[in-house]
Design a protein around this motif. Structure first.
Motif, PDB file in Angstrom:
ATOM      1  N   PRO A 136       5.975   0.270   9.901  1.00  0.00           N
ATOM      2  CA  PRO A 136       7.035   1.235   9.856  1.00  0.00           C
ATOM      3  C   PRO A 136       6.692   2.386  10.554  1.00  0.00           C
ATOM      4  CG  PRO A 136       5.308   1.366   7.831  1.00  0.00           C
ATOM      5  CD  PRO A 136       5.153   0.258   8.738  1.00  0.00           C
ATOM      6  N   ARG A 137       7.649   3.220  11.012  1.00  0.00           N
ATOM      7  CA  ARG A 137       7.716   4.377  11.859  1.00  0.00           C
ATOM      8  C   ARG A 137       7.358   5.551  10.831  1.00  0.00           C
ATOM      9  NH1 ARG A 137      11.636   6.774  16.671  1.00  0.00           N
ATOM     10  NH2 ARG A 137      10.227   8.418  16.923  1.00  0.00           N
ATOM     11  N   ARG A 138       6.230   6.011  10.981  1.00  0.00           N
ATOM     12  CA  ARG A 138       5.763   7.081  10.208  1.00  0.00           C
ATOM     13  C   ARG A 138       4.559   7.693  10.709  1.00  0.00           C
ATOM     14  NH1 ARG A 138       3.518   4.356   4.578  1.00  0.00           N
ATOM     15  NH2 ARG A 138       1.988   2.884   5.691  1.00  0.00           N
ATOM     16  N   SER A 139       4.328   8.955  10.064  1.00  0.00           N
ATOM     17  CA  SER A 139       3.255   9.729  10.461  1.00  0.00           C
ATOM     18  C   SER A 139       1.883   9.726   9.459  1.00  0.00           C
ATOM     19  CB  SER A 139       3.127  11.248  10.957  1.00  0.00           C
ATOM     20  OG  SER A 139       3.987  11.719   9.984  1.00  0.00           O
ATOM     21  N   ASN A 140       2.299   9.603   8.181  1.00  0.00           N
ATOM     22  CA  ASN A 140       1.506   9.713   6.980  1.00  0.00           C
ATOM     23  C   ASN A 140       1.321   8.213   6.698  1.00  0.00           C
ATOM     24  OD1 ASN A 140       0.165   9.746   4.607  1.00  0.00           O
ATOM     25  ND2 ASN A 140       1.084  11.662   4.174  1.00  0.00           N
ATOM     26  N   LEU A 141       0.141   7.653   6.746  1.00  0.00           N
ATOM     27  CA  LEU A 141      -0.358   6.359   6.343  1.00  0.00           C
ATOM     28  C   LEU A 141      -0.785   6.143   5.142  1.00  0.00           C
ATOM     29  CD1 LEU A 141      -1.438   5.283  10.063  1.00  0.00           C
ATOM     30  CD2 LEU A 141       0.884   5.591   9.161  1.00  0.00           C
ATOM     31  N   ILE A 142      -1.173   7.245   4.359  1.00  0.00           N
ATOM     32  CA  ILE A 142      -2.124   7.216   3.059  1.00  0.00           C
ATOM     33  C   ILE A 142      -1.922   6.402   1.978  1.00  0.00           C
ATOM     34  CG2 ILE A 142      -3.437   8.559   1.570  1.00  0.00           C
ATOM     35  CD1 ILE A 142      -3.979  10.809   4.043  1.00  0.00           C
ATOM     36  N   ASP A 143      -0.158   6.807   1.626  1.00  0.00           N
ATOM     37  CA  ASP A 143       0.312   5.946   0.300  1.00  0.00           C
ATOM     38  C   ASP A 143      -0.495   6.053  -0.836  1.00  0.00           C
ATOM     39  OD1 ASP A 143       2.441   4.610   1.946  1.00  0.00           O
ATOM     40  OD2 ASP A 143       0.855   3.363   2.746  1.00  0.00           O
ATOM     41  N   GLY A 144      -1.313   7.257  -1.277  1.00  0.00           N
ATOM     42  CA  GLY A 144      -1.800   7.528  -2.285  1.00  0.00           C
ATOM     43  C   GLY A 144      -3.268   7.027  -2.338  1.00  0.00           C
ATOM     44  N   LEU A 145      -3.703   6.442  -1.430  1.00  0.00           N
ATOM     45  CA  LEU A 145      -5.124   5.981  -1.608  1.00  0.00           C
ATOM     46  C   LEU A 145      -6.186   7.016  -1.588  1.00  0.00           C
ATOM     47  CD1 LEU A 145      -4.869   3.025   1.168  1.00  0.00           C
ATOM     48  CD2 LEU A 145      -5.092   2.830  -1.340  1.00  0.00           C
ATOM     49  N   PRO A 146      -7.175   6.716  -2.299  1.00  0.00           N
ATOM     50  CA  PRO A 146      -8.261   7.845  -2.422  1.00  0.00           C
ATOM     51  C   PRO A 146      -9.111   7.771  -1.095  1.00  0.00           C
ATOM     52  CG  PRO A 146      -9.056   5.836  -3.690  1.00  0.00           C
ATOM     53  CD  PRO A 146      -7.516   5.524  -3.027  1.00  0.00           C
ATOM     54  N   GLY A 147      -9.821   8.854  -0.595  1.00  0.00           N
ATOM     55  CA  GLY A 147     -10.973   8.808   0.380  1.00  0.00           C
ATOM     56  C   GLY A 147     -10.486   9.930   1.271  1.00  0.00           C
ATOM     57  N   TRP A 185      -3.665   1.018  12.739  1.00  0.00           N
ATOM     58  CA  TRP A 185      -4.138   0.702  11.403  1.00  0.00           C
ATOM     59  C   TRP A 185      -5.673   0.478  11.367  1.00  0.00           C
ATOM     60  CZ3 TRP A 185      -3.213  -2.170  15.864  1.00  0.00           C
ATOM     61  CH2 TRP A 185      -3.983  -3.479  16.171  1.00  0.00           C
ATOM     62  N   SER A 186      -6.019   0.530   9.925  1.00  0.00           N
ATOM     63  CA  SER A 186      -7.502   0.522   9.645  1.00  0.00           C
ATOM     64  C   SER A 186      -7.714   0.249   8.237  1.00  0.00           C
ATOM     65  CB  SER A 186      -8.108   1.869   9.868  1.00  0.00           C
ATOM     66  OG  SER A 186      -7.603   2.709   8.828  1.00  0.00           O
ATOM     67  N   CYS A 187      -8.864  -0.002   7.744  1.00  0.00           N
ATOM     68  CA  CYS A 187      -9.311  -0.345   6.491  1.00  0.00           C
ATOM     69  C   CYS A 187      -9.562   0.879   5.775  1.00  0.00           C
ATOM     70  CB  CYS A 187     -10.756  -1.174   6.560  1.00  0.00           C
ATOM     71  SG  CYS A 187     -12.054  -0.289   7.077  1.00  0.00           S
ATOM     72  N   ASP A 188      -9.619   0.657   4.330  1.00  0.00           N
ATOM     73  CA  ASP A 188      -9.644   1.905   3.552  1.00  0.00           C
ATOM     74  C   ASP A 188     -11.157   2.626   3.632  1.00  0.00           C
ATOM     75  OD1 ASP A 188     -10.962   0.441   1.860  1.00  0.00           O
ATOM     76  OD2 ASP A 188      -9.359   0.082   0.233  1.00  0.00           O
ATOM     77  N   SER A 189     -11.350   3.405   2.671  1.00  0.00           N
ATOM     78  CA  SER A 189     -12.675   3.949   2.582  1.00  0.00           C
ATOM     79  C   SER A 189     -13.677   3.059   2.308  1.00  0.00           C
ATOM     80  CB  SER A 189     -12.644   5.341   1.879  1.00  0.00           C
ATOM     81  OG  SER A 189     -12.318   5.030   0.711  1.00  0.00           O
ATOM     82  N   GLU A 190     -13.252   2.043   1.643  1.00  0.00           N
ATOM     83  CA  GLU A 190     -14.143   0.924   1.189  1.00  0.00           C
ATOM     84  C   GLU A 190     -14.459  -0.290   1.976  1.00  0.00           C
ATOM     85  OE1 GLU A 190     -15.836   1.290  -1.863  1.00  0.00           O
ATOM     86  OE2 GLU A 190     -15.118   3.260  -1.869  1.00  0.00           O
ATOM     87  N   GLY A 191     -13.597  -0.380   3.218  1.00  0.00           N
ATOM     88  CA  GLY A 191     -13.829  -1.210   4.017  1.00  0.00           C
ATOM     89  C   GLY A 191     -12.788  -2.455   3.806  1.00  0.00           C
ATOM     90  N   PHE A 226       1.674  -2.310   3.795  1.00  0.00           N
ATOM     91  CA  PHE A 226       1.504  -1.508   5.219  1.00  0.00           C
ATOM     92  C   PHE A 226       0.656   0.099   4.809  1.00  0.00           C
ATOM     93  CE2 PHE A 226       5.340  -4.018   6.289  1.00  0.00           C
ATOM     94  CZ  PHE A 226       4.950  -4.308   7.419  1.00  0.00           C
ATOM     95  N   LYS A 227      -0.217  -0.153   3.748  1.00  0.00           N
ATOM     96  CA  LYS A 227      -1.035   0.945   3.602  1.00  0.00           C
ATOM     97  C   LYS A 227      -2.159   1.134   5.092  1.00  0.00           C
ATOM     98  CE  LYS A 227      -0.767   0.766  -1.340  1.00  0.00           C
ATOM     99  NZ  LYS A 227      -1.550   0.465  -2.369  1.00  0.00           N
ATOM    100  N   LEU A 228      -2.030   2.273   5.110  1.00  0.00           N
ATOM    101  CA  LEU A 228      -2.984   2.637   6.307  1.00  0.00           C
ATOM    102  C   LEU A 228      -2.342   1.706   7.741  1.00  0.00           C
ATOM    103  CD1 LEU A 228      -6.250   2.594   4.482  1.00  0.00           C
ATOM    104  CD2 LEU A 228      -4.707   4.485   5.184  1.00  0.00           C
ATOM    105  N   ARG A 229      -1.077   1.767   7.736  1.00  0.00           N
ATOM    106  CA  ARG A 229      -0.510   1.206   8.857  1.00  0.00           C
ATOM    107  C   ARG A 229       0.828   1.775   9.161  1.00  0.00           C
ATOM    108  NH1 ARG A 229      -2.665  -4.080   9.713  1.00  0.00           N
ATOM    109  NH2 ARG A 229      -3.910  -5.060   8.096  1.00  0.00           N
ATOM    110  N   GLY A 230       0.910   2.339  10.390  1.00  0.00           N
ATOM    111  CA  GLY A 230       2.262   2.618  10.775  1.00  0.00           C
ATOM    112  C   GLY A 230       2.167   3.060  12.191  1.00  0.00           C
ATOM    113  N   HIS A 231       3.196   3.436  12.869  1.00  0.00           N
ATOM    114  CA  HIS A 231       3.494   3.709  14.511  1.00  0.00           C
ATOM    115  C   HIS A 231       4.240   5.036  14.543  1.00  0.00           C
ATOM    116  CE1 HIS A 231       7.506   1.465  13.993  1.00  0.00           C
ATOM    117  NE2 HIS A 231       7.687   2.198  15.117  1.00  0.00           N
ATOM    118  N   GLN A 232       3.899   5.557  15.551  1.00  0.00           N
ATOM    119  CA  GLN A 232       4.726   6.839  16.049  1.00  0.00           C
ATOM    120  C   GLN A 232       4.952   6.464  17.730  1.00  0.00           C
ATOM    121  OE1 GLN A 232       4.849  10.494  14.778  1.00  0.00           O
ATOM    122  NE2 GLN A 232       5.139   8.870  13.416  1.00  0.00           N
TER     123      GLN A 232
END
Length: 197
Positions: free
Chosen positions: A53-64, A89-95, A102-108
């Protein structure tokens, strides 16, 4: 009426004098010198998901710990590249990567100054005792009239950097600010834009 007019003129003169001082204090850092060396390419890895998705905030409520990543897409002669797609794109704080959504995934899409900005999380390390990846971000940059760039970004002072065979110091982000709430990082991509003609 005359007093009111005088006050407006005095205020305007004050703004004209203060203007240069204000712009010097709040000016952006100068563009680093570019050369004809484009940003190094790296492997895509096994966890890429197309059509983000085209968006700037990729967090989706995840902790870290929050990470604000900003930068520019530039040509080799330091000119900003507008309308470049920057896919992150990337992994979360736990790897762990989200491979179903699409958590922690997006484009600008870069603006007229070639700028992009993402809000994501500082990724964790992952792997096992024989092969462990240092924290990193994956990026694809598709600029108009340039080949697709696939690469990874790394963080300074990570203990695993020297043990990760993919690590490249040319791909280190610049940490401008580090706090408990968020890290502010920047990176400028240099792409070999072909001249129109």
């Amino acid at each position: 009426m005359l007093k009111f007019r005088r006050k407006i003129l005095q205020a305007s003169a004050g703004l004209l004098l203060a203007g240069p001082l204000f712009s010097q204090r709040h000016a952006l850092a100068q563009t680093p010198a570019c050369d004809d060396s484009p940003t190094p390419r790296q492997i895509e890895g096994p966890y890429y998901t197309p059509q983000t998705p085209r968006r700037s905030n990729l967090i989706d409520g995840l902790p870290g710990q929050r990470l604000l990543l900003e930068g520019r897409v530039l040509s080799a002669d330091c000119k900003p590249v507008a309308n470049a797609i920057v896919d992150l794109w990337s992994c979360d704080s736990e790897g762990v990567y989200d491979n179903t959504g699409f958590k922690l995934r997006g484009h600008q899409v870069t603006d007229a100054q070639g700028k992009f900005r993402f809000e994501t999380l500082v990724p964790g390390a992952y792997g096992n005792s024989s092969f462990r990846r240092t924290p990193h971000l994956h990026v694809k940059v598709q600029a108009p009239a340039a080949p697709l760039l696939t690469t990874q970004l790394y963080f300074p002072d990570e203990p695993l950097n020297q043990r990760d065979s993919f690590f490249n110091p040319a791909l280190l982000v610049k940490l401008q600010q580090s706090g408990q709430q968020a890290k502010l990082a920047s990176f400028d991509f240099v792409v070999p834009v072909q001249a129109k003609g």
